[in-house]
Write a protein that holds these residues in place. Sequence first.
Motif, PDB file in Angstrom:
ATOM      1  N   ARG A   1       1.354  -1.015  -0.201  1.00 47.81           N
ATOM      2  CA  ARG A   1      -0.189   0.185  -0.158  1.00 47.81           C
ATOM      3  C   ARG A   1       0.699   1.186  -0.379  1.00 47.81           C
ATOM      4  NH1 ARG A   1      -5.194   1.350   3.294  1.00 47.81           N
ATOM      5  NH2 ARG A   1      -5.604   3.765   3.284  1.00 47.81           N
ATOM      6  N   GLU A   2       2.277   1.481   1.334  1.00 46.42           N
ATOM      7  CA  GLU A   2       2.789   2.785   0.747  1.00 46.42           C
ATOM      8  C   GLU A   2       3.627   2.770   0.062  1.00 46.42           C
ATOM      9  OE1 GLU A   2       3.327   5.018   2.957  1.00 46.42           O
ATOM     10  OE2 GLU A   2       1.417   3.627   3.524  1.00 46.42           O
TER      11      GLU A   2
ATOM     12  N   LYS B   1       1.382   4.025  -3.030  1.00 50.15           N
ATOM     13  CA  LYS B   1       1.259   5.656  -2.291  1.00 50.15           C
ATOM     14  C   LYS B   1       2.207   6.193  -3.453  1.00 50.15           C
ATOM     15  CE  LYS B   1      -0.701   6.544   1.622  1.00 50.15           C
ATOM     16  NZ  LYS B   1      -1.093   6.915   2.711  1.00 50.15           N
ATOM     17  N   GLN B   2       3.503   5.899  -3.032  1.00 50.41           N
ATOM     18  CA  GLN B   2       4.404   6.260  -3.029  1.00 50.41           C
ATOM     19  C   GLN B   2       5.040   6.346  -5.118  1.00 50.41           C
ATOM     20  OE1 GLN B   2       6.657   8.177  -1.241  1.00 50.41           O
ATOM     21  NE2 GLN B   2       7.356   8.924  -3.120  1.00 50.41           N
TER      22      GLN B   2
ATOM     23  N   LYS C   1       2.180   6.581  -6.922  1.00 48.79           N
ATOM     24  CA  LYS C   1       1.170   7.498  -7.121  1.00 48.79           C
ATOM     25  C   LYS C   1       1.831   8.854  -6.385  1.00 48.79           C
ATOM     26  CE  LYS C   1      -2.638   5.219  -6.788  1.00 48.79           C
ATOM     27  NZ  LYS C   1      -3.839   4.082  -5.491  1.00 48.79           N
TER      28      LYS C   1
ATOM     29  N   THR D   1      -8.292  11.273  -6.616  1.00 50.44           N
ATOM     30  CA  THR D   1      -7.003  10.494  -6.484  1.00 50.44           C
ATOM     31  C   THR D   1      -6.835  11.258  -6.669  1.00 50.44           C
ATOM     32  OG1 THR D   1      -7.619   8.483  -6.851  1.00 50.44           O
ATOM     33  CG2 THR D   1      -5.550   8.868  -6.472  1.00 50.44           C
TER      34      THR D   1
ATOM     35  N   TYR E   1      -3.992  14.059  -2.604  1.00 45.18           N
ATOM     36  CA  TYR E   1      -2.635  14.348  -2.519  1.00 45.18           C
ATOM     37  C   TYR E   1      -2.043  15.956  -2.587  1.00 45.18           C
ATOM     38  CZ  TYR E   1      -1.328   9.096  -3.410  1.00 45.18           C
ATOM     39  OH  TYR E   1      -1.100   7.916  -3.518  1.00 45.18           O
TER      40      TYR E   1
END
Length: 200
Positions: A11-12, A15-16, A18, A53, A57
């Motif tokens: 998951r991390e 996220k990174q 993206k 999304t 951020y």
Amino acid sequence: MSLASQPVGRRERNKQQKLDRITAAASELLAEHGIEDVTTQQIADKADIGTGTLFLYAKTKGELLLLVQNAHYAEALQQGRADAESTRDILDAVLAIVRPIVECNRVQVDNGRTYLREMVFGDPAEPRHAEALSIVAQTEEAIAAVLCRHELVSAGDAATTAHVVTAIMFLSMAASVNAAMSIDEVVRDIRTQVGVLLSR
């Protein structure tokens, strides 16, 4: 196994990845079109994500600009610090820190001016704004260190003087009347003002 050595979860990593895609897309499109002419939809499309999304951020184009510019500003400051280390004259050493920041800010003048506005008037609790303000504080620390190294002023006065120098720098870069100035002209404008400040 310590926390530092534990592998990053999927998951991390996602996220990174993206965030990296968003940063790359925003960097390219903002440089190409400028902040006024690029849309969040274009950035989301280029990053291959949905706009919903994207807003997780960065909530605004201003925050996207901060995301991109903070990294460039930090690199410019690092370069300026290195240049100042080998510069003997105090005014030249201060300008050695300032010049790469001006160069970074003037890559796309409207973006640079908007970045400064976002940094000054944005929400300091928002992470991108907080990061920008941290870089400003580091810039002031670098300038104060040069002033102390040359023993021009006391440590307390060096911090205040460095704060004034950054104010001069930001105003010279942001002022509407200076928008058409070249990098060299902006640096000369800053040099003239800082020269008067340091001669007192």
